[in-house]
Design a protein around this motif. Sequence first.
Motif: not given
Length: 251
Positions: A105-106, A108-109, A112, A240, A244, A247
């Motif tokens: 998730p981090w 993806l952030l 993004t 995105g 995130a 997740y």
Amino acid sequence: MPLLEILGLFLAGFATGAVNAVAGGGTFISFGALTLAGAPAISANATSSITQFPGYVTSTLAYWGDIRRMWRGALVLVLVSLAGSLVGALILLSLDNPQFRALVPWLLLAATALFAAGPWLKPRAVHAQEAKAGKGIAAPLLQFLTAIYGGFFGAGMGIMMLATLGLSQGGEYHRLNALKNLLATTIALVAIVVFVAGGVVDWPSALAMIPGVALGGWSGVFAARRLPEIYMRGFVITIGLLLAAYYFITR
């Protein structure tokens, strides 16, 4: 693999290719589709790299005339990219799926945010004196770090590379884009070799997606001429952020 799942992965591949052709960022879709289909996080990342590779190759071939004129200057960056991608891919394989999933998730952030900032990170033209100064240690160092990221995860790599090359290299946009495509192909190739050797590629899913990616990339050229890029960028950013959030909730 159930027929419905094959169809879903094919359609996700089509969307990936189309989005890459218009605005970039198709990795979000391919990675998300693979994880939602049940692939472990590391396998989804590796398999997504496989599905993106044909696009890197064709983009490089499209710029081959430009690359031939600058291959001597690009050689150092190619070698640095080989080393960085190897480091990134090996770091990925050193993790287990729960460890990598906690990072996703981090990642993806960050990817993004990088994608959203893309219009403001386009390389600027630099003067000859600045270009000469950029041929020192800065260019190989920045490329090495970018290649590590590309070998490890890869989403947003192209935008990151255009930004760093714009800071360290001289020339206009198409020269930098040609160099970016060559280096992205190098990074992806090394990562794929490591992932295949590590046995983490989901081949049935990759084979279901690759024809869709190819068809979507071809069709995306027509969409690129008719659809404002801002809509596609908004779609990718939404994907995105949703991934995130997914997740973060399910980790």
